[in-house]
Design a protein around this motif. Structure first.
Motif, PDB file in Angstrom:
ATOM      1  N   PHE A 205       0.900  -1.070   0.010  1.00 30.69           N
ATOM      2  CA  PHE A 205       0.145   0.138   0.026  1.00 30.69           C
ATOM      3  C   PHE A 205       0.815   1.275   0.012  1.00 30.69           C
ATOM      4  O   PHE A 205       0.824   2.267  -0.692  1.00 30.69           O
ATOM      5  N   ASP A 206       1.823   1.129   0.804  1.00 34.00           N
ATOM      6  CA  ASP A 206       2.756   2.288   0.990  1.00 34.00           C
ATOM      7  C   ASP A 206       3.770   2.615  -0.455  1.00 34.00           C
ATOM      8  O   ASP A 206       3.780   3.594  -0.818  1.00 34.00           O
ATOM      9  N   SER A 210      -0.045   6.070  -6.627  1.00 36.70           N
ATOM     10  CA  SER A 210      -1.027   6.934  -6.760  1.00 36.70           C
ATOM     11  C   SER A 210      -1.314   7.885  -5.722  1.00 36.70           C
ATOM     12  O   SER A 210      -0.795   7.742  -4.464  1.00 36.70           O
ATOM     13  N   LYS A 211      -1.708   9.157  -6.070  1.00 39.13           N
ATOM     14  CA  LYS A 211      -1.783  10.083  -5.346  1.00 39.13           C
ATOM     15  C   LYS A 211      -3.355   9.834  -4.457  1.00 39.13           C
ATOM     16  O   LYS A 211      -3.440  10.409  -3.328  1.00 39.13           O
ATOM     17  N   GLU A 212      -4.239   9.257  -5.036  1.00 36.26           N
ATOM     18  CA  GLU A 212      -5.531   8.843  -4.473  1.00 36.26           C
ATOM     19  C   GLU A 212      -5.351   7.309  -3.967  1.00 36.26           C
ATOM     20  O   GLU A 212      -5.406   6.890  -4.889  1.00 36.26           O
ATOM     21  N   LYS A 213      -5.135   7.076  -2.783  1.00 35.40           N
ATOM     22  CA  LYS A 213      -5.296   5.499  -2.326  1.00 35.40           C
ATOM     23  C   LYS A 213      -5.789   5.586  -1.036  1.00 35.40           C
ATOM     24  O   LYS A 213      -5.457   6.543  -0.397  1.00 35.40           O
ATOM     25  N   THR A 214      -6.564   4.686  -1.055  1.00 35.01           N
ATOM     26  CA  THR A 214      -7.306   4.421   0.348  1.00 35.01           C
ATOM     27  C   THR A 214      -6.945   2.983   0.849  1.00 35.01           C
ATOM     28  O   THR A 214      -7.271   1.771  -0.027  1.00 35.01           O
TER      29      THR A 214
END
Lengths: 242, 242
Positions: A205-206, A210-214
């Motif tokens: 995930f880190d 991507s600028k938008e990641k949840t």
């Protein structure tokens, strides 16, 4: 792409099995006058056994106005065995049973051949699916083997958003590739998934560029993704595909 | 509890400032024939400066049919200074400026006195708020200093669900207390929050004893919680308070 069967499900949803060369697949389309966006539905392999769950997800997609499609993974279901992956899977079972660490070598041999083979197949399927009259972009991805989804997000420019399920092994090279991903991501993680390396999931995930990641992490074990997490993933796709 | 001012905001929402002994607070109530659930709105301290953001959150709560309330934190706003916390804050600034590690001692002196003082104050406020004719349970918590929220979730049986913001230091003793939390939690984390220890936030999430807990991590820095993460937190509260 040849359609081999056709079945009407509830709410006017049409389920069509197809073959793409030697690869079996399923397409679900909602009743719609206008062409609809498409969700590629990932899965762990074995369309037959996965069918009930895929249908449930497909009906959810259709309710939102999307078509959805899945193709069989290399070596799974009725497709020819994939000996190198089978061998790695046997090695994995052996080390897990012995309580030994899962080495990078096993993960690479288990996952990389799948990625190398499946990603071009998904892209070919995308060509064929987008050529159908009732389907247009944007295209989203939902779930499946996360290493396949990661590579697809890097190489496939038609993919506009992806829900990824951090529930399977990730080769180190894919962790590096993740930095090149730039599309919006919604990553599901089952926090207490015994068969999954949580730290590796957090590292992946880190790594995503991507600028938008949840990251949406929940309790309930590998197969226990709660309904509200499924709904949140659906809302993410709706935000980006409409 | 004495109301000291009353103001009509948009959509029939009533904003009333009050004092609870020496503690200032604000209550927002929606227009409603029936008594409504209550959200305790946490914040980092300083009701004056926080007011615009609190009003925005309160209007969101009111639109969902909830009352919401906030009280000033010990040592913040117009309340008497809290010398022990001020001293710890000065020590924190010093070590951060010097690039030295933030010790457990500093975190304990910064946060524990706040927790010890604020939690009984919030509980007293809850007594007074629930005695008002237009307000009933269930009670939810939303945001604020996460160590305060954690303690409140352990000791306050009227709290039925909490949205926590993993954006401030957590003393080790609170990390231990977190194992006793059993109510549903929705934990927001800003993944790239420079002023926050991400690993500590993940350890805290892991420690919570709740069977239902969600970690929702997003990009955008400490103050950049995206709107869709706010909406997801609202949906969590709606699930548990309705």
């Amino acid at each position: 792409m040849h359609f081999t069967s056709e079945k009407h499900l509830e709410n006017g949803v049409l389920e069509r099995e197809f073959t793409l060369g030697e690869i079996p697949g399923i397409l679900w389309t909602p009743e719609s006058a206008a062409p609809v966006p498409l969700i590629l539905m990932g899965h762990p392999g074995g369309l037959g056994g996965m069918h009930p769950r895929l249908v449930a997800r497909a009906l959810g997609c259709a309710a939102e106005g999307y078509a959805s499609a899945a193709i069989e993974l290399p070596g799974a279901g009725d497709r020819p065995r994939f000996p190198v992956v089978d061998e790695a899977r046997a090695d994995l079972r052996r080390v897990l049973k012995a309580g030994e660490p899962v080495t990078d070598d096993i993960i690479d041999r288990l996952v990389l051949p799948l990625v190398e083979t499946a990603v071009p197949e998904w892209r070919t399927a995308l060509d064929a699916l987008l050529a159908l009259p009732g389907i247009r972009g944007p295209v989203g991805l939902s779930g499946g083997v996360i290493a396949i989804g990661t590579r697809l997000a890097v190489v496939e420019p038609r993919l506009e958003a992806a829900v990824l399920f951090a529930g399977s092994y990730v080769p180190r090279s894919i962790l590096e590739e993740a930095r090149q991903v730039s599309i919006p991501l919604h990553v599901l993680l089952q926090w207490d998934d015994e068969g999954n390396d949580r730290q590796q999931a957090l590292d992946l995930f880190d790594a995503f560029g991507s600028k938008e990641k949840t990251l949406n992490a929940n309790m309930g074990g590998h197969t226990g993704v709660p309904w509200f997490a499924g709904e949140a993933a659906g809302r993410f796709l709706a935000r980006h595909l409409k």
